[in-house]
Design an enzyme around this catalytic site. Structure first.
Site, mmCIF file in Angstrom:
data_model
loop_
_atom_site.group_PDB
_atom_site.id
_atom_site.type_symbol
_atom_site.label_atom_id
_atom_site.label_comp_id
_atom_site.label_asym_id
_atom_site.label_seq_id
_atom_site.Cartn_x
_atom_site.Cartn_y
_atom_site.Cartn_z
ATOM 1 N N ASN A 163 26.242 45.957 70.810
ATOM 2 C CA ASN A 163 26.822 45.005 71.760
ATOM 3 C C ASN A 163 26.748 43.567 71.271
ATOM 4 O OD1 ASN A 163 24.035 45.888 72.334
ATOM 5 N ND2 ASN A 163 24.021 44.235 73.820
ATOM 6 N N CYS A 172 22.599 40.742 79.104
ATOM 7 C CA CYS A 172 22.540 41.924 79.948
ATOM 8 C C CYS A 172 21.519 41.830 81.053
ATOM 9 C CB CYS A 172 22.327 43.165 79.109
ATOM 10 S SG CYS A 172 23.907 43.698 78.468
ATOM 11 N N GLN A 214 29.998 50.318 73.866
ATOM 12 C CA GLN A 214 30.803 49.246 73.254
ATOM 13 C C GLN A 214 31.895 49.806 72.350
ATOM 14 O OE1 GLN A 214 30.773 46.188 74.138
ATOM 15 N NE2 GLN A 214 28.814 45.965 75.191
HETATM 16 N N1 PLP Z 1 24.685 50.240 76.204
HETATM 17 C C1 PLP Z 1 25.289 49.208 75.591
HETATM 18 C C2 PLP Z 1 25.568 49.275 74.123
HETATM 19 C C3 PLP Z 1 25.649 48.072 76.331
HETATM 20 O O1 PLP Z 1 26.257 47.047 75.728
HETATM 21 C C4 PLP Z 1 25.346 48.043 77.720
HETATM 22 C C5 PLP Z 1 25.647 46.822 78.507
HETATM 23 O O2 PLP Z 1 25.779 45.744 77.949
HETATM 24 C C6 PLP Z 1 24.727 49.152 78.310
HETATM 25 C C7 PLP Z 1 24.397 50.229 77.514
HETATM 26 C C8 PLP Z 1 24.419 49.183 79.783
HETATM 27 O O3 PLP Z 1 25.605 49.362 80.515
HETATM 28 P P1 PLP Z 1 25.655 49.254 82.117
HETATM 29 O O4 PLP Z 1 25.877 47.813 82.410
HETATM 30 O O5 PLP Z 1 26.838 50.098 82.523
HETATM 31 O O6 PLP Z 1 24.393 49.793 82.655
#
Ligand code: PLP
Length: 394
Positions: A162, A336, A190
């Protein structure tokens, strides 16, 4: 002054698609249709209509990873999907299957990095190289050393990063997992909508997806399991929804919107080359403007839409705020966790010293030249103003 402010506020460039892609009109329209719906588990006509919307979305999400006949379990997002899958307790053909250890990648998103429901001592971190690519030699060694007498091995790694956009060699990871009898979970959050994923379930046993990274609504996600592969013990228990793998009345509107976005994602892949050309063009300008810029992961295959870079003497966190004021939405590190900006664990895993942090732009098929021009103009002004290293005393 007032006028200048208004102009600034009107012209914005949204370059943060890896945090959340803009909601697609098709997803919004589908959600609005589904929003008035009944409970998808009700047997009356209204309930059956809601069920149809959920099942259509299931087919659309399965098609995104190139399969027709797969177990798609809808969740509240990728984090919940990862927390469901990362458990020691699975079943294979109704028989218990115990995993004694999970192998995650040091550059994984925290959703998998933290190891889900495994105890800390059951989690092993796999290193990445200086470009952010998973060290296949380390994975091979770890799986060779795994003591199968204690339980099976679960490998959970991201398909594309990400922060850097670095794309992991998931076919090689899959081959290694298979050779050692391990179960592989790929976090394709991603990669979805940015790369073709049709071979993914040939390599992995389960794939994690998130709706809001591909133009669907936030708060919906899924894991997709290859037919015949083992299934994890449910995280959310209660009613028998999602065939017992995720209890609770389905969020039919969000799921329907997710399905519409999944369908569009396949079609929008045609624009990936144009997106890559825009990103590459930006990086050429960036290198011209700031010859000492460091573009992280540039030596590895990357997603077409992502650029993650550090500019000496330009503090990413402050720059991010200046960009916001100039009308440009981008990220410093990853965004995040509720606006928190901290040192990037991804850069740390890559062994990169980035005292000033790093900025990420992530774009999409609707990003246009005026948006990039707004960003490049703001960048140029910031770079000119950046603190210059103090002149050395003669
Ligand atoms: N995995 C990756 C690679 C991400 O970039 C993200 C969010 O940025 C997630 C998992 C988590 O996703 P969610 O927001 O749907 O919980």
């Amino acid at each position: 002054m007032r006028q200048a402010k208004k102009v600034m506020a009107d012209r914005r460039a949204y370059l943060d698609w890896n945090a959340s892609a803009p909601l697609l009109p098709a997803a919004r329209a589908t959600m609005l249709d589904a929003m008035d719906g009944a409970n998808p588990s009700s047997v009356h006509a209204e309930g059956r209509a809601a069920r149809q919307a959920v099942e259509r979305a299931r087919r659309q999400v399965a098609a995104l990873v190139g399969v027709r006949d797969a177990e798609v379990v809808f969740t509240s997002g990728a984090t919940e999907a990862a927390s469901t899958l990362l458990t020691p307790h699975w079943t294979r053909a109704s028989e218990p299957l115990f995993f004694s250890r999970v192998y995650v990648c040091a550059a994984d998103h925290p959703a998998t990095l933290r190891g889900g429901r495994f105890a800390p001592e059951q989690i092993s971190l796999l290193p990445v190289d200086a470009d952010g690519l998973i060290r296949l030699d380390a994975l091979r060694e770890a799986l060779a050393r795994h003591d199968a007498a204690e339980g099976a091995a679960l490998v959970a790694v991201h398909a594309a990063n990400n922060e850097t956009g670095v794309v992991q060699p998931w076919a090689e990871v899959g081959a290694l997992a298979r050779a050692h009898g391990a179960v592989l979970v790929l976090d394709a959050v991603q990669a979805a909508g940015r790369l073709p994923l049709s071979d993914m379930l040939d390599q992995a046993d389960a794939v994690i997806l998130s709706s809001h990274k591909i133009g669907g609504p936030q708060g919906a996600g899924a894991f997709v399991v290859r037919p015949g592969a083992p299934m994890p013990r449910a995280l959310v228990t209660g009613g028998g929804q999602e065939r017992g793998f995720r209890a609770g009345t389905e969020n039919a509107a969000a799921i329907a919107g997710f399905g519409a976005a999944a369908q569009a994602a396949g079609e929008r892949l045609e624009r990936a080359e144009a997106v890559a050309a825009m990103r590459d063009h930006f990086e050429v300008s960036l290198l011209r403007l700031v010859p000492d810029v460091v573009i992280h992961g540039a030596g590895a295959p990357r997603l077409p839409n992502t650029s993650f870079f550090s500019i000496p003497a330009l503090k990413a966190e402050t720059a991010q705020m200046a960009f916001d004021l100039a009308g440009v939405a981008l990220s410093a590190g990853s965004a995040c966790s509720s606006g928190k900006v901290g040192p990037s664990h991804v850069l740390k895993a890559m062994g990169v010293e980035a005292a000033e942090g790093a900025l990420r732009i992530s774009i999409g098929p609707e990003t246009d030249e005026p948006e990039l021009a707004l960003f490049e103009g703001a960048l140029e002004r910031l770079v000119r103003r950046r603190a210059m290293p103090a002149a050395k005393a003669a």
